[in-house]
Design a protein around this motif. Structure first.
Motif, short mmCIF file in Angstrom:
data_model
loop_
_atom_site.label_atom_id
_atom_site.label_comp_id
_atom_site.label_asym_id
_atom_site.label_seq_id
_atom_site.Cartn_x
_atom_site.Cartn_y
_atom_site.Cartn_z
N THR A 1 5.97 -4.60 2.10
CA THR A 1 5.52 -3.31 2.67
C THR A 1 6.13 -2.57 3.78
O THR A 1 6.76 -4.19 4.83
N GLN B 1 2.91 1.58 5.02
CA GLN B 1 3.74 2.18 3.40
C GLN B 1 3.31 1.34 2.04
O GLN B 1 2.47 0.60 3.12
N SER C 1 2.39 -0.57 -0.77
CA SER C 1 3.52 -1.91 -1.34
C SER C 1 4.11 -0.35 -2.61
O SER C 1 3.63 0.01 -3.12
N GLN D 1 1.94 2.02 -4.69
CA GLN D 1 2.70 3.13 -4.49
C GLN D 1 2.11 4.21 -6.11
O GLN D 1 2.65 5.13 -6.50
#
Ligand SMILES: [Zn+2]
Length: 79
Positions: free
Chosen positions: A21, A25, A27, A31
């Motif tokens: 990641t 954000q 991972s 996501q």
């Protein structure tokens, strides 16, 4: 636990793709799950626990495949 080692561990040469990641954000696994949940909240078929549309099914399968890939990576790294 702080155990001393005779030799330092080798530097990380690559980050596992399924687990990596960036800052701020999700991972790839997170996501994929977020994509599925976002769809399921908006889709009438997927909101029903007993049914799933083709798009929702594909998003769920993508999440499961990424999860399985992440588990495989963890198993490979720990063996
Ligand atoms: Zn759906």
């Amino acid at each position: 636990m702080d155990e001393r080692r005779d030799t330092p561990p080798p530097p990380e040469t690559r980050r596992p793709a399924a687990l990596a990641t960036g800052l701020g954000q999700l991972s790839p696994v997170q996501q994929a799950y977020a994509d599925y949940v976002e769809h399921a909240h908006r889709c009438d078929d997927c909101r029903d626990i007993d049914s799933r549309c083709m798009a929702g099914d594909g998003l769920w399968r993508a999440y499961r495949e990424r999860t399985d890939g992440a588990y495989r990576q963890l198993a490979d790294e720990s063996s």
